[in-house]
Scaffold this active site. Structure first.
Site, PDB file in Angstrom:
ATOM      1  N   CYS A 142       0.811  -1.223   0.000  1.00 53.84           N
ATOM      2  CA  CYS A 142       0.000   0.000   0.000  1.00 53.84           C
ATOM      3  C   CYS A 142       0.845   1.275   0.000  1.00 53.84           C
ATOM      4  CB  CYS A 142      -0.925  -0.001   1.210  1.00 53.84           C
ATOM      5  SG  CYS A 142      -0.130  -0.513   2.757  1.00 53.84           S
ATOM      6  N   HIS A 255      -3.143   6.380   4.312  1.00 52.98           N
ATOM      7  CA  HIS A 255      -1.722   6.583   4.572  1.00 52.98           C
ATOM      8  C   HIS A 255      -1.314   7.967   4.066  1.00 52.98           C
ATOM      9  CE1 HIS A 255      -1.353   2.525   5.715  1.00 52.98           C
ATOM     10  NE2 HIS A 255      -0.627   2.035   4.731  1.00 52.98           N
TER      11      HIS A 255
END
Lengths: 346, 346
Positions: A142, A255
């Site tokens: 990710c 994130h």
């Protein structure tokens, strides 16, 4: 091994790990993108078999309940695309059965990412790499995905020499139990109750943990190593040096990354801005005068990679600094995988 | 202007901003270090005058209640050391009165830090700079203090060429109301109530805000600029290039920093480790095999600068990466100021 199956226009899609955070998002994304599936099959461990999951429908599959089936090596009969998100161990265990059934496995785990016969694909960056798969395509980590999406349009202006990245990673990277741990601990902390630490190595509520995945021999973490090696593989350039520090922060599911890039040639802020604006999959969210920049707490559920705080880094000859945010479960996992599946359609 | 007063062995200490987060910590630190004061005077705005504050005592001052007095230009009569933490505006307003009274102002604000006649001091790094003050000594910015403490022992091995730093800064940098906002918002978020955003630019609960202090013309923030210019001034080396990105995270009162340092010569991990272990004010907390590294949620109330995740950064010829944590209210503000005061004692 060459892959010579023809992908049908309306594939049968299996979701392996259907009850997890990413598995749930696979279904949401299939619906959101109206993926032209003829069937969607929800697979999980025996523990979840029989469970009903709401599915909003996509392609030829009407909205309704899916019944979770136990995943076995028999589960992939007639499947064309198998979206996997149930950990590296299970991906390894199931690979042979999936490929033997004729399905293409799009795997969200780290099991095969660096294998020479497995393309590692971010559709905005290296879509052509799906062409040489031999049954398995890997979804990158990710934190790598959102960084390479941001790097690609800049790289097209001038090759990249070095990237220094520090991450601010959401709890969702640890799955649904990790998100629950963040919530539960925060509640317990505010109530003065004893905190339970189960998923993370330490308390995550009101804390930052500079440790994601396991430690390696050089005292970097595997998460940091992934950003180093996956970036080179996806960008197709072994000369990009990446120095990464990966940190878990008490945020739910996006994130963020603070990135300093050093180029081999001139890339002005203006040129970078134009390149971002023209790039599919990127939203430039960058207006200091109005306090506008991407923030992880406010971008959950979005698809794009958001870039802000773009500015010159004059501590190197050709440098830029920026701040990158993306939804870890969507672009960092489920969305990227379904976008790979879209590349496989005839 | 030369300063030729002799500091008494038992100085009268005034605390300007005594009711704020740092002001409260000044009193705690004076007690913890048993500062040899003959009197401690609590000053604040008219709004707080008359308020009683518990003080644990230090030097010749017994434990007991202090009554807050309104700060005016008359407040500094007989004062020897004035610890200021009430914002740059008030520091500027009061400077003349403080200095005229014969006191030394140790100022936690950004008002005078870059003035040529004001030393900017971190006692572990440049204690000698107190010698040339002319009535005012500035306490550096919190995020700068902990970074230069970590850089100093390394710099003594080989000069530093470039530092890339990304910060993870606690709410406390915005004072007591900011800490309350983090708590209150988090509660409201968990209860599904509407969130109030007053102190920070945006929601801080379960979020990261890449924006601290105001934006400057080059699209960096003033907080980032402070790390650049203050580092050079404290380290006494204009050639240290600093690229900083400053980010607020939902943590209460310790700042963390991810730092990549490039040196002009070889600094091995082993040499760095030894230098940290020998350096006053640093605690090396670095054992990957046992998941030991400093974390901001778990180090509130400590005095040292904590360093972990020390490792080679092989993306440059001579590089190290590390993770630095310190209590923003103590080492980042009150403790550093009182340590400066200690340097002034005869």
């Amino acid at each position: 091994m060459a892959w010579n199956k023809v992908m049908p226009a309306n594939p049968v899609v299996a979701i392996a790990g259907a009850t997890g955070a990413v598995g749930q998002e696979f279904m949401q994304v299939l619906h959101d993108l109206d993926f032209p599936a003829s069937e969607v099959r929800a697979l999980a461990s025996a523990r979840s078999a029989g469970k009903k999951i709401e599915f909003a429908g996509c392609g030829q599959v009407p909205a309704g309940e899916l019944t979770v089936q136990e995943m076995t090596s028999e589960s992939f009969k007639d499947v064309d695309i198998a979206l996997f998100s149930c950990g590296a161990g299970i991906s390894k265990e199931m690979r042979e059965a999936v490929v033997a059934s004729g399905a293409v496995m799009i795997d969200n785990s780290s099991a095969f990412r660096m294998d020479a016969d497995v393309p590692l694909v971010v559709p905005e960056v290296n879509p052509g790499d799906v062409s040489w798969h031999s049954g398995v395509i890997a979804n990158p980590n990710c934190s790598t995905i959102q960084m390479v999406v941001a790097l690609k349009p800049l790289y097209d202006i001038a090759p990249i020499k070095r990237v220094v990245v520090s991450t601010y990673q959401a709890a969702s990277g640890g799955g649904a139990p990790a998100m629950e741990e963040l919530y539960g601990q925060t509640k317990d902390f505010l109530n003065g109750d004893e905190l339970k630490v189960e998923v993370f190595q330490h308390r995550i509520a009101f804390n930052c943990i500079p440790h994601i995945d396991v430690f390696l021999e050089d005292d970097s973490t595997k998460e940091e190593w992934k950003m180093v090696v996956e970036t080179k593989k996806i960008m197709g350039d072994e000369n990009i040096a990446v120095a990464a520090t990966c940190v878990r922060v008490p945020v739910l599911r996006c994130h963020a990354e603070s990135v300093n890039v050093e180029f081999t040639g001139e890339v002005s802020v203006e040129a970078a801005r134009k390149a971002f604006e023209a790039f599919e999959g990127i939203t430039l969210m960058d207006d200091c005068s109005s306090n506008i920049y991407p923030m992880p707490g406010l971008l959950a559920g979005t698809n794009d990679t958001y870039i802000g705080r773009l500015r010159k880094d004059s501590t190197v000859e050709h440098g830029l600094a920026m701040w990158i945010v993306a939804d870890q479960i969507r672009k960092g996992a489920a969305l990227n995988a379904v976008q790979i599946a879209q590349l496989l359609l005839p």
